[in-house]
Design a protein around this motif. Structure first.
Motif, PDB file in Angstrom:
ATOM      1  N   ILE A 165      25.286  33.174   3.206  1.00 46.09           N
ATOM      2  CA  ILE A 165      26.121  32.359   2.318  1.00 46.09           C
ATOM      3  C   ILE A 165      25.628  30.923   2.397  1.00 46.09           C
ATOM      4  O   ILE A 165      25.791  30.242   3.416  1.00 46.09           O
ATOM      5  N   ASP A 166      24.995  30.481   1.335  1.00 44.96           N
ATOM      6  CA  ASP A 166      24.598  29.079   1.215  1.00 44.96           C
ATOM      7  C   ASP A 166      24.715  28.664  -0.245  1.00 44.96           C
ATOM      8  O   ASP A 166      25.024  29.484  -1.115  1.00 44.96           O
ATOM      9  N   ASP A 196      27.564  32.138   7.268  1.00 45.57           N
ATOM     10  CA  ASP A 196      27.746  30.895   6.514  1.00 45.57           C
ATOM     11  C   ASP A 196      26.719  29.889   7.015  1.00 45.57           C
ATOM     12  O   ASP A 196      26.804  29.411   8.147  1.00 45.57           O
ATOM     13  N   VAL A 197      25.765  29.562   6.169  1.00 47.27           N
ATOM     14  CA  VAL A 197      24.641  28.732   6.594  1.00 47.27           C
ATOM     15  C   VAL A 197      24.950  27.241   6.481  1.00 47.27           C
ATOM     16  O   VAL A 197      24.601  26.455   7.361  1.00 47.27           O
ATOM     17  N   ASP A 198      25.594  26.849   5.384  1.00 44.41           N
ATOM     18  CA  ASP A 198      25.744  25.416   5.111  1.00 44.41           C
ATOM     19  C   ASP A 198      27.160  25.030   4.685  1.00 44.41           C
ATOM     20  O   ASP A 198      27.354  23.996   4.042  1.00 44.41           O
ATOM     21  N   LYS A 203      33.644  27.226  -0.347  1.00 45.58           N
ATOM     22  CA  LYS A 203      33.753  27.275  -1.804  1.00 45.58           C
ATOM     23  C   LYS A 203      34.191  28.666  -2.265  1.00 45.58           C
ATOM     24  O   LYS A 203      34.937  28.794  -3.241  1.00 45.58           O
ATOM     25  N   LEU A 204      33.732  29.698  -1.555  1.00 48.13           N
ATOM     26  CA  LEU A 204      34.152  31.051  -1.908  1.00 48.13           C
ATOM     27  C   LEU A 204      35.620  31.271  -1.550  1.00 48.13           C
ATOM     28  O   LEU A 204      36.368  31.873  -2.322  1.00 48.13           O
TER      29      LEU A 204
END
Length: 331
Positions: A165-166, A196-198, A203-204
C-alpha cells in the motif's frame, strides 16, 4: 556448472525462486541492492570471475554490473517487465516516461546479450516504449509454486487483493477502486493484504465502508488461508507485467477479477473475469459474477496455473537463457 552473478534489487519471492532454480544446476553468487555498489573494483572482480551476469530489471542496480560485464566480455541475461518497460504518465509510473530512468533502463537493456520477460504483453511494451524488436526478446512466464495441493474448498463471500500500500499503488494496483467497490456489495467482505509503505493506508481507511478490512502485512501461512477462503481475487490494476499474486490466488481456487491492463488477461485466460475498467461499480459487478462461479470454474482456475505457469517450465526457461548466454562466450 557455470558461475552466475545474480543481480537483483531485493530477494522477493519470485526473484528468490529464480535464484534457487538456477542454483540447482549452477553456482549462484547473489548481489542484492537497489543502488550501484560503492566498491566498483570489487564488483568488477565479481563480474570477471562470473561466467554469466544474470540481472532482474533494468535500473540503477544493474547499471554498473552490465557496463562492467560488457567491458569484461562476460555474457549477460536480463529479465525485464514492469516499471522498467512501462510508460504511464497519467499515474506517474514507468521508466520509459523519460528522464534519467529511461536513459538508465535503455542503457542496461542495450548491454544485455539475452533479454527476457515474463509475459507476451511485455514484449509488445518493449517494442512500443523502448524500440526493442520482438525477435530480440524471449518470453519465460513466471513459475508459481503450489502450496495448496488440493482441489479448492467451498469459498466464503470474500474478495481479496494483495499488494504493497503506497501512493502509486492506490491507482496502479487498483487499491482505491477495490475499496470503493465494497460499498456496492455490503454483504461481501473485502480484504486488502499488504504492508503500508508510506501512510497511504490512511487514505483507504478514510473511504472504506464497514465491510473492508485492511489486514496489513500477514505471514505466508495466514495469506494462504485467506486465499483459500476467498471467492474472488481482484486486481484492478492500470499496469501489470504479469501478476504473480493473481496466479497464486487462482491456485487456491479464487476466481480472478481483473482489468484488461498489461498481462492480466494473459494470466487469467478464459477462466477469469475481465472487467472493462477499474470503476468501482464495474469491479463490484465482476466480484458479483465471481461469487456465482461454481466448483468447476474454480478447479479450472487452479488447473490453468498448474498447466501454464509451473515451476518446471520456469526452471527449463531459465536454464535455456543461461545456455544461450554461455554460447556467446567471451570475445
Amino acid at each position: 556448472m557455470a558461475r552466475i552473478l545474480f543481480v537483483a534489487p531485493q530477494p522477493s519471492s519470485f526473484i528468490e525462486l529464480d535464484r534457487e532454480l538456477l542454483a540447482e544446476r549452477h553456482e549462484v553468487v547473489p548481489a542484492y541492492g537497489r543502488r550501484p555498489p560503492r566498491n566498483l573494483r570489487a564488483l568488477a572482480r565479481s563480474v570477471r570471475r562470473a561466467d554469466v551476469v544474470f540481472g532482474w530489471w533494468a535500473h540503477l542496480h544493474t547499471l554498473a554490473p552490465f557496463a562492467l560485464a560488457r567491458r569484461a566480455g562476460t555474457p549477460t541475461v536480463l529479465v525485464v517487465g514492469g516499471f522498467d518497460t512501462a510508460d504511464l504518465p497519467e499515474i506517474g509510473y514507468g521508466s520509459q516516461r523519460g528522464g534519467w530512468r529511461r536513459q538508465v533502463s535503455r542503457f542496461v537493456m542495450a548491454r544485455a546479450d539475452v533479454l527476457a520477460t515474463n509475459s507476451r504483453y511485455s514484449v509488445g511494451e518493449l517494442q512500443r516504449n523502448a524500440g526493442i524488436p520482438p525477435e530480440r526478446v524471449t518470453v519465460v512466464h513466471h513459475g508459481v509454486p503450489d502450496p495448496f495441493g488440493a482441489d479448492p474448498a467451498e469459498p466464503e463471500r470474500l474478495a481479496i487483493t494483495v499488494g504493497y500500500i503506497d501512493a502509486v499503488n492506490l491507482e496502479r494496483k487498483g487499491l482505491r477502486p477495490f475499496v470503493l467497490a465494497a460499498a456496492e456489495l455490503p454483504d461481501v467482505r473485502f480484504e486488502v493484504v499488504g504492508r503500508d509503505v508510506d501512510g497511504a493506508a490512511a487514505k483507504l481507511r478514510a473511504i472504506a465502508p464497514p465491510n473492508v478490512e485492511l489486514a496489513g502485512f500477514v505471514e505466508q501461512t495466514d495469506l494462504e488461508a485467506r486465499l483459500r477462503r476467498a471467492a474472488a481475487y481482484v486486481q484492478a490494476s492500470q499496469h501489470e507485467g504479469f501478476g504473480v499474486s493473481v496466479a497464486e490466488a487462482m491456485l487456491a481456487g479464487a476466481i480472478p477479477v481483473v482489468t484488461p491492463a498489461g498481462a492480466l488477461p494473459e494470466v487469467v485466460g478464459e477462466v477469469g473475469i475481465v472487467v472493462e475498467s477499474a470503476a468501482p461499480a464495474t469491479v463490484a459487478a465482476g466480484v458479483r459474477a465471481a461469487l456465482e462461479a461454481g466448483p468447476d470454474r474454480r478447479r479450472a482456475a487452479r488447473d490453468r496455473v498448474l498447466r501454464e505457469f509451473s515451476v518446471k517450465q520456469r526452471r527449463e526457461g531459465l536454464y535455456a537463457l543461461v545456455a544461450s548466454a554461455l554460447s556467446r562466450g567471451r570475445p
